[in-house]
Design a protein around this motif. Structure first.
Motif, PDB file in Angstrom:
ATOM      1  N   ALA A 110     -11.952   8.901   9.372  1.00 34.85           N
ATOM      2  CA  ALA A 110     -11.679   8.701  10.806  1.00 34.85           C
ATOM      3  C   ALA A 110     -10.300   8.097  11.053  1.00 34.85           C
ATOM      4  N   CYS A 111      -9.803   7.287  10.099  1.00 34.52           N
ATOM      5  CA  CYS A 111      -8.519   6.601  10.333  1.00 34.52           C
ATOM      6  C   CYS A 111      -8.028   6.003   9.016  1.00 34.52           C
ATOM      7  N   VAL A 112      -6.796   5.511   9.065  1.00 34.55           N
ATOM      8  CA  VAL A 112      -6.246   4.736   7.943  1.00 34.55           C
ATOM      9  C   VAL A 112      -6.079   3.300   8.450  1.00 34.55           C
ATOM     10  N   TYR A 113      -6.466   2.352   7.599  1.00 39.19           N
ATOM     11  CA  TYR A 113      -6.428   0.935   7.987  1.00 39.19           C
ATOM     12  C   TYR A 113      -5.705   0.157   6.894  1.00 39.19           C
ATOM     13  N   LEU A 114      -4.705  -0.626   7.277  1.00 38.39           N
ATOM     14  CA  LEU A 114      -4.083  -1.461   6.247  1.00 38.39           C
ATOM     15  C   LEU A 114      -3.533  -2.752   6.829  1.00 38.39           C
ATOM     16  N   THR A 115      -3.247  -3.670   5.925  1.00 38.59           N
ATOM     17  CA  THR A 115      -2.707  -4.984   6.291  1.00 38.59           C
ATOM     18  C   THR A 115      -1.226  -5.029   5.950  1.00 38.59           C
ATOM     19  N   SER A 116      -0.404  -5.265   6.939  1.00 38.21           N
ATOM     20  CA  SER A 116       1.041  -5.408   6.695  1.00 38.21           C
ATOM     21  C   SER A 116       1.661  -6.157   7.867  1.00 38.21           C
ATOM     22  N   PRO A 117       2.350  -7.268   7.630  1.00 41.59           N
ATOM     23  CA  PRO A 117       2.625  -7.889   6.349  1.00 41.59           C
ATOM     24  C   PRO A 117       1.356  -8.491   5.746  1.00 41.59           C
ATOM     25  N   ASP A 118       1.405  -8.690   4.404  1.00 35.65           N
ATOM     26  CA  ASP A 118       0.286  -9.416   3.801  1.00 35.65           C
ATOM     27  C   ASP A 118       0.543 -10.922   3.941  1.00 35.65           C
ATOM     28  N   TYR A 119      -0.344 -11.700   3.366  1.00 38.39           N
ATOM     29  CA  TYR A 119      -0.258 -13.158   3.531  1.00 38.39           C
ATOM     30  C   TYR A 119       1.095 -13.697   3.053  1.00 38.39           C
ATOM     31  N   SER A 120       1.618 -13.072   1.988  1.00 29.80           N
ATOM     32  CA  SER A 120       2.877 -13.580   1.447  1.00 29.80           C
ATOM     33  C   SER A 120       4.086 -13.013   2.189  1.00 29.80           C
ATOM     34  N   GLY A 121       3.848 -12.207   3.226  1.00 34.34           N
ATOM     35  CA  GLY A 121       4.964 -11.679   4.027  1.00 34.34           C
ATOM     36  C   GLY A 121       5.452 -10.317   3.579  1.00 34.34           C
ATOM     37  N   VAL A 122       4.823  -9.735   2.560  1.00 36.40           N
ATOM     38  CA  VAL A 122       5.283  -8.451   2.018  1.00 36.40           C
ATOM     39  C   VAL A 122       4.890  -7.315   2.959  1.00 36.40           C
ATOM     40  N   LEU A 123       5.871  -6.435   3.225  1.00 40.41           N
ATOM     41  CA  LEU A 123       5.669  -5.340   4.192  1.00 40.41           C
ATOM     42  C   LEU A 123       5.499  -4.005   3.474  1.00 40.41           C
ATOM     43  N   SER A 124       4.479  -3.259   3.851  1.00 41.14           N
ATOM     44  CA  SER A 124       4.336  -1.886   3.353  1.00 41.14           C
ATOM     45  C   SER A 124       5.275  -0.982   4.142  1.00 41.14           C
ATOM     46  N   ILE A 167       0.876  -1.176   0.000  1.00 39.04           N
ATOM     47  CA  ILE A 167       0.000   0.000   0.000  1.00 39.04           C
ATOM     48  C   ILE A 167       0.916   1.229   0.000  1.00 39.04           C
ATOM     49  N   PRO A 168       0.855   2.056  -1.047  1.00 37.17           N
ATOM     50  CA  PRO A 168       1.816   3.161  -1.142  1.00 37.17           C
ATOM     51  C   PRO A 168       1.427   4.347  -0.257  1.00 37.17           C
ATOM     52  N   ALA A 169       2.443   4.952   0.388  1.00 35.27           N
ATOM     53  CA  ALA A 169       2.190   6.125   1.240  1.00 35.27           C
ATOM     54  C   ALA A 169       1.549   7.239   0.421  1.00 35.27           C
ATOM     55  N   ALA A 170       1.996   7.376  -0.857  1.00 37.25           N
ATOM     56  CA  ALA A 170       1.445   8.457  -1.695  1.00 37.25           C
ATOM     57  C   ALA A 170      -0.054   8.241  -1.932  1.00 37.25           C
ATOM     58  N   GLY A 171      -0.463   6.976  -2.077  1.00 36.00           N
ATOM     59  CA  GLY A 171      -1.885   6.676  -2.282  1.00 36.00           C
ATOM     60  C   GLY A 171      -2.694   7.004  -1.035  1.00 36.00           C
TER      61      GLY A 171
END
Ligand SMILES: Cc1ncc(COP(=O)(O)O)c(C=O)c1O
Length: 442
Positions: A152-166, A136-140
């Motif tokens: 109200a907030c920002v919500y994201l998944t990190s790491p994803d299932y494959s282990g990739v970190l935003s 998930i890009p910071a610019a986005g």
């Protein structure tokens, strides 16, 4: 005796495959003390009560908060799902919009529906390689916050299932500048405070993290931590959890969280450093055979073999692993995901190495699906999920409103979310990806 589930579990155990899936204790008898299983108690005068904790549960939570550097840590015996529900309740008590990375688990979509929240989606950038969602890009996030200043907030998944970190530090900086909390679904990264480089999202600037301890630590299934950095949320977090949680949380699961915290404090750094080394050598072996890991920053203990880069589907690779006595966590058309933990045995790693060394090359073309544009929202996730629904084949769903998320893998990004109107391009993509039906509103 007829006990179909119990018998199926016994049969599975008898197959004796090396477990590279959750839970993190791997059934290893050394991971949890046998006396734990005699302690299935409930709320008694001396055992405390999860949602009104003032005794040993509170003390255990405070120990966990100290270990993770949190202002407050809450136990959950209802998985990370309960932590996600509580996080969203805390950050958006009056409903409204949530800026959310589209690679979101269905527990978050359900929580948004229950809480009457409206997601504003930010797409991942594809930076982890073909067939994977990416980061998930910071610019986005920054752009979405500019366009939705009342979110109200920002919500994201990190790491994803494959282990990739935003890039959590960059996204946290964007959130701080906008004055909104950053909520991270860290279901797969509870252990990341103990890798050589501390990659835990709470350490990197998140306001709250939901952590599925049971996935990668010696914790019974359902054990999770909600970690809170911002003391402003700490005051009413128990009531936010009690809104969704069972009034009978498992004391076994909670006690295993307590034991895992103690084990982490004593042995976490050494155990995960050793696991990183093992994962690195297995990743190198896989890469030599043409099966690379996702590109860029990722969980150094997870093994995601991007099999499609060598013409092999993840499902074919998983079938080979099973023939070699290894049970993976997940496989799809482009990759197979393995979850090693410090509680895997020597024999497990040896078997996995043999299985990787004999993985065949395939001849399927690598999938390069590029997603059609996001479909327009016709109603809120709440309206859609609570409405009467019917299942129809994707090609008959054009123009109908989706009643569920549909997430083709690859690329592991939901193509349709509940409440979105299914376009012809989406319907064709789903049909090509093998979806036989999708639920739509009646
Ligand atoms: C990314 C993600 N978030 C949340 C969850 C829910 O976690 P739990 O099963 O602990 O409730 C999962 C479960 O697989 C997940 O993969």
């Amino acid at each position: 005796m007829s006990a179909p589930l119990f018998e199926a579990l016994l049969r599975h155990a008898a197959a004796g495959r090396a477990p590279f899936h959750t839970p993190g204790h791997k059934g290893n008898p050394q991971a949890l003390p046998p006396e734990l299983f005699r302690l299935d108690f409930t709320e008694l005068p001396d055992t405390d009560s999860l949602y009104e904790a003032s005794g040993p549960i509170l003390a255990a939570e405070q120990e966990a908060a100290r270990l993770f550097g949190a202002a407050r840590t809450l136990f959950s015996a209802g998985g990370c799902t309960l932590c996600i529900q509580a996080m969203l309740r805390l950050a958006a008590p009056r409903g409204g919009e949530v800026i959310a990375g589209r690679t979101v688990h269905r527990s978050a979509v359900n929580a948004m529906a229950l809480l009457g929240l409206t997601p504003v989606w930010v797409l991942p950038d594809g930076s982890a390689g073909p067939g994977l969602p990416g980061r998930i890009p910071a610019a986005g996030v920054e752009q979405a916050l500019r366009e939705h200043p009342h979110a109200a907030c920002v919500y994201l998944t990190s790491p994803d299932y494959s282990g990739v970190l935003s890039d959590i530090p960059a996204i946290a900086a964007v959130c701080r500048a906008a004055g909104v909390p950053l909520l991270v679904d860290n279901a797969h990264g509870t252990h990341l405070r103990f890798t050589r480089r501390d990659l835990h999202p709470l350490s990197l600037g998140a306001s709250m993290t939901a952590c599925s301890a049971h996935k990668t630590l010696p914790v019974l299934t359902g054990g999770a931590w909600l970690q809170i950095a911002d003391p402003a949320f700490a005051g009413w977090v128990k009531s936010a959890m009690a809104l969704f949680g069972s009034t009978s949380p498992s004391y076994l699961t909670m006690a295993s969280l307590d034991l895992a915290r103690e084990w982490l404090a004593q042995h976490g750094k050494a155990a995960f450093a050793a696991l990183e080394d093992r994962a690195a050598s297995l990743a190198q072996l896989a890469a030599q055979r043409g099966f690379p890991q996702p590109r860029g920053l990722r969980d150094p203990t997870r093994l995601t073999l991007v099999t499609a880069e060598n013409g092999l589907s993840g499902e074919e690779a998983a079938a080979h692993l099973r023939r070699c006595g290894v049970e993976p966590e997940h496989a799809d058309a482009s990759a197979v995901i393995l979850l090693p933990s410090p509680w895997n045995r020597e024999e497990d790693f040896a078997r996995l190495a043999r299985a990787i060394a004999t993985l065949p090359a395939g001849n399927a073309p690598p999938p390069a699906p590029s997603l059609p544009p996001l479909p327009p929202a016709a109603c809120s996730p709440r309206e859609a999920l609570l409405a009467p629904q019917e299942a129809v084949p994707p090609l008959e769903a054009v123009g109908r409103v989706a009643g569920e998320a549909a997430c083709p893998c690859p690329p592991g990004v939901p193509l349709v979310m509940p409440g979105e109107k299914i376009t012809a391009e989406c319907a064709e993509f789903l049909s090509r990806s093998g979806f036989l039906s999708i639920k739509v509103l009646q």
